[in-house]
Design a protein around this motif. Structure first.
Motif, mmCIF file in Angstrom:
data_model
loop_
_atom_site.group_PDB
_atom_site.id
_atom_site.type_symbol
_atom_site.label_atom_id
_atom_site.label_comp_id
_atom_site.label_asym_id
_atom_site.label_seq_id
_atom_site.Cartn_x
_atom_site.Cartn_y
_atom_site.Cartn_z
ATOM 1 N N VAL A 62 0.851 -1.190 0.000
ATOM 2 C CA VAL A 62 0.000 0.000 0.000
ATOM 3 C C VAL A 62 0.886 1.240 0.000
ATOM 4 N N HIS A 63 0.626 2.146 -0.949
ATOM 5 C CA HIS A 63 1.322 3.428 -1.012
ATOM 6 C C HIS A 63 0.401 4.496 -0.423
ATOM 7 N N VAL A 64 0.695 4.912 0.814
ATOM 8 C CA VAL A 64 -0.156 5.913 1.453
ATOM 9 C C VAL A 64 0.247 7.327 1.038
ATOM 10 N N ASN A 65 1.545 7.604 0.897
ATOM 11 C CA ASN A 65 2.063 8.867 0.342
ATOM 12 C C ASN A 65 2.110 10.025 1.323
ATOM 13 N N GLU A 66 1.748 9.804 2.568
ATOM 14 C CA GLU A 66 1.832 10.847 3.597
ATOM 15 C C GLU A 66 3.006 10.536 4.515
ATOM 16 N N PRO A 67 3.830 11.573 4.830
ATOM 17 C CA PRO A 67 3.748 12.997 4.498
ATOM 18 C C PRO A 67 4.319 13.296 3.113
ATOM 19 N N GLY A 68 4.116 14.511 2.686
ATOM 20 C CA GLY A 68 4.761 15.000 1.478
ATOM 21 C C GLY A 68 3.889 14.992 0.245
ATOM 22 N N GLY A 252 15.565 -24.281 -4.473
ATOM 23 C CA GLY A 252 15.859 -24.084 -3.063
ATOM 24 C C GLY A 252 16.081 -22.652 -2.633
ATOM 25 N N VAL A 253 15.840 -21.695 -3.534
ATOM 26 C CA VAL A 253 15.990 -20.288 -3.167
ATOM 27 C C VAL A 253 14.832 -19.879 -2.265
ATOM 28 N N ARG A 254 15.152 -19.063 -1.286
ATOM 29 C CA ARG A 254 14.125 -18.560 -0.372
ATOM 30 C C ARG A 254 13.451 -17.357 -1.044
ATOM 31 N N ILE A 255 12.456 -17.644 -1.853
ATOM 32 C CA ILE A 255 11.799 -16.595 -2.633
ATOM 33 C C ILE A 255 10.300 -16.801 -2.585
ATOM 34 N N THR A 256 9.580 -15.712 -2.375
ATOM 35 C CA THR A 256 8.120 -15.702 -2.413
ATOM 36 C C THR A 256 7.690 -14.644 -3.421
ATOM 37 N N ALA A 257 6.398 -14.623 -3.714
ATOM 38 C CA ALA A 257 5.941 -13.677 -4.734
ATOM 39 C C ALA A 257 4.450 -13.415 -4.572
ATOM 40 N N GLU A 258 4.046 -12.261 -5.088
ATOM 41 C CA GLU A 258 2.645 -11.849 -5.048
ATOM 42 C C GLU A 258 2.198 -11.460 -6.439
ATOM 43 N N THR A 259 0.900 -11.446 -6.632
ATOM 44 C CA THR A 259 0.294 -10.752 -7.751
ATOM 45 C C THR A 259 -0.784 -9.841 -7.187
ATOM 46 N N CYS A 260 -1.530 -9.175 -8.052
ATOM 47 C CA CYS A 260 -2.460 -8.133 -7.614
ATOM 48 C C CYS A 260 -3.846 -8.369 -8.210
ATOM 49 N N PRO A 261 -4.887 -7.826 -7.568
ATOM 50 C CA PRO A 261 -6.243 -8.019 -8.091
ATOM 51 C C PRO A 261 -6.411 -7.589 -9.534
ATOM 52 N N HIS A 262 -5.746 -6.500 -9.952
ATOM 53 C CA HIS A 262 -5.949 -6.034 -11.337
ATOM 54 C C HIS A 262 -5.361 -6.998 -12.355
ATOM 55 N N TYR A 263 -4.270 -7.665 -12.019
ATOM 56 C CA TYR A 263 -3.722 -8.653 -12.963
ATOM 57 C C TYR A 263 -4.600 -9.896 -13.034
ATOM 58 N N LEU A 264 -5.334 -10.172 -11.957
ATOM 59 C CA LEU A 264 -6.215 -11.340 -11.916
ATOM 60 C C LEU A 264 -7.594 -11.052 -12.505
ATOM 61 N N THR A 265 -7.917 -9.783 -12.664
ATOM 62 C CA THR A 265 -9.258 -9.388 -13.116
ATOM 63 C C THR A 265 -9.290 -8.999 -14.590
ATOM 64 N N PHE A 266 -8.377 -8.139 -14.996
ATOM 65 C CA PHE A 266 -8.422 -7.552 -16.333
ATOM 66 C C PHE A 266 -7.436 -8.245 -17.272
ATOM 67 N N SER A 267 -7.641 -8.009 -18.547
ATOM 68 C CA SER A 267 -6.639 -8.348 -19.563
ATOM 69 C C SER A 267 -6.482 -7.138 -20.461
ATOM 70 N N ASP A 308 -1.251 -3.340 -4.228
ATOM 71 C CA ASP A 308 -0.433 -2.296 -4.844
ATOM 72 C C ASP A 308 -1.276 -1.033 -5.035
ATOM 73 N N HIS A 309 -1.970 -0.650 -3.960
ATOM 74 C CA HIS A 309 -2.767 0.577 -3.956
ATOM 75 C C HIS A 309 -1.824 1.749 -4.190
ATOM 76 N N SER A 310 -1.906 2.364 -5.378
ATOM 77 C CA SER A 310 -0.944 3.402 -5.766
ATOM 78 C C SER A 310 -1.690 4.582 -6.379
ATOM 79 N N ALA A 330 -5.503 2.451 -7.824
ATOM 80 C CA ALA A 330 -5.970 2.573 -6.446
ATOM 81 C C ALA A 330 -7.192 1.680 -6.258
ATOM 82 N N SER A 331 -7.049 0.649 -5.431
ATOM 83 C CA SER A 331 -8.134 -0.337 -5.363
ATOM 84 C C SER A 331 -8.203 -1.078 -4.041
ATOM 85 N N ILE A 332 -7.651 -0.514 -2.967
ATOM 86 C CA ILE A 332 -7.566 -1.270 -1.720
ATOM 87 C C ILE A 332 -8.944 -1.711 -1.223
#
Length: 441
Positions: A62-68, A252-267, A308-310, A330-332
């Motif tokens: 989440v990108h809140v952007n406060e302060p500034g 065996g690499v310690r790696i995780t990953a995410e995707t986002c609602p917009h990639y799962l919803t739209f094309s 990824d609320h941006s 922006a879709s939180i």
């Protein structure tokens, strides 16, 4: 005491009838659905009936952007939107605020800006940027949950991208403190100028090909594997990216990953000419990539869905001009419904959502003992929602500061009725009922 009773409470990945006995904001016991306190006790009973009771969503991107840059989004509006969407904890990204969270003084400024303004619980990521290696340990000691970096320009001058040499400096420190490095995985050598028509989404999509993501993930995996660090790839957008994560995990690499609602919803086919509300980086791609992301969630190689609320002011979205528009969605508030709408049609259950959107993100942020599950000892962070009810997204009713969204007019399934943060009812029937209930983690 608060007792939440329901026939569809998500426990250990499946819906079961139960009562949750909540004392001092934590789940004290889980008992049978008819196991209620004696009449006359000082107890509030919430009967969820046939609503699903899930662990509150933990949104780690989440990108809140406060302060500034509070005119883009602030802690008040961001956490109000979170509560409306069943999100009970957010982890704030270190960039787009001024100053960026790249040293302890900046973290202190962000905490002061957030203090007394949050309606859900809030934690913070720090940033890895050129030249701040020597302050990373102090940021961990000050409470950041981990770190974010960019391998391509971030879009703001205060948060510079890092290269392989700088990653090699930072990763051993993060491995020693056992905190993750969240990586915006695109390599600049693959990024192309926008050479086509400014209103053409296909031309924009061509500027950031999947190869940029794939090679960046492979680089990150190689470097993390050398020192045993935990790398987390944010917003995976492509089939090749998901496969690169799976390959690294298999090695065996310690790696995780995410995707986002917009990639799962739209094309890409859903994006009209000039509709810059859809612009993000990496871009929304063709439908075969979307379906590959769903399969990777099902197999477990992608483990998290985060918003990824941006946000940015509508003028910065430069309607009609993908070359100049700010890239961010922006879709939180809509994440639960957007993901459930797609998940349900593909045979997934509420327990899958709880794993992707609550349990796994809490683990990423080092909050497993407290957040992300309905279990004795955990915070009573709950979302009560109707999985069958449909609604049409009305942008004007969203709680985020600026209402521009690619979901406007879209029919979604899954409505949030109540949100509880540590046993406090913060959202009920479309309204905030307990303001500023959040704490800083």
């Amino acid at each position: 005491m608060l007792v939440v009773r329901g026939r569809r409470i998500v426990l250990d990945g499946a819906e079961r009838p139960a009562t949750l006995h909540i004392v001092d904001g934590r789940i004290a016991a889980i008992r049978g659905v008819d196991d209620l306190p004696a009449p006359g006790s000082a107890v509030e009973v919430v009967d969820a009936g046939e609503l699903v009771v899930s662990p509150g969503i933990v949104d780690t991107h989440v990108h809140v952007n406060e302060p500034g840059r509070t005119e883009w989004e602030g802690f008040d509006t961001a956490t109000r939107a979170a509560a409306a969407g069943g999100v009970t904890t957010i982890i704030d990204m270190p960039l787009n605020s001024v100053p960026a969270t790249t040293d302890v003084q900046a973290l202190d400024e962000k905490r002061r800006a957030a203090g007394g303004r949050c309606h859900v619980d809030v934690g913070f990521w720090g940033g890895v940027v050129p030249g701040n290696r020597d302050v990373l340990d102090a940021l961990v000691a000050a409470g950041v949950r981990g770190f974010k970096c960019f391998l391509v320009p971030s879009g703001v001058d205060e948060f510079q991208s890092v290269d392989e040499a700088q990653l090699r400096q930072a990763l051993p420190l993060l491995a020693a403190r056992d905190v993750p490095l969240l990586v915006h995985a695109e390599l600049p050598a693959h990024i192309r100028p926008h050479a086509g028509q400014p209103e053409s989404y296909v031309d924009y999509m061509a500027t950031r090909p999947p190869s940029a993501e794939v090679d960046a993930i492979r680089l990150t995996a190689r470097l993390a594997g050398e020192v045993g660090a935990h790398a987390h790839i944010v917003h995976v957008s492509s089939a090749g990216g998901a496969n690169a994560v799976k390959e690294a995990q298999s090695a065996g690499v310690r790696i995780t990953a995410e995707t986002c609602p917009h990639y799962l919803t739209f094309s890409a086919a859903d994006v009209p000419a000039g509709a810059t509300e859809f612009k993000c980086a990496p871009p929304i791609r063709d439908s075969e990539h979307r379906e590959a992301l769903w399969r990777s969630l099902g197999s477990g190689s992608l483990g998290i869905v985060a918003s990824d609320h941006s946000p940015a002011p509508p003028a910065m979205k430069c309607r009609g001009d993908f070359a100049r528009a700010w890239g961010g969605i922006a879709s939180i508030e809509l994440g639960l419904a957007a993901v459930w709408t797609g998940a349900r049609g593909r045979g997934y259950k509420s327990g899958d959502l709880a794993r992707w959107m609550s349990e796994a993100p809490a683990a990423l942020a080092g909050l497993s003992g407290r957040k992300g599950r309905i279990a004795p000892g955990c915070d009573a962070d709950l979302v009560l929602w109707n999985p069958d009810e449909e609604f049409t997204v009305e942008a004007s009713r969203l709680q985020q500061r600026h209402k521009l969204t690619p979901y406007a007019g879209r029919r979604l399934r899954g409505t949030v009725r109540m949100t509880f943060v540590r046993g406090q009812r913060v959202w009920d029937s479309g309204a905030l009922v307990e303001a500023r209930a959040g704490v800083l983690l």
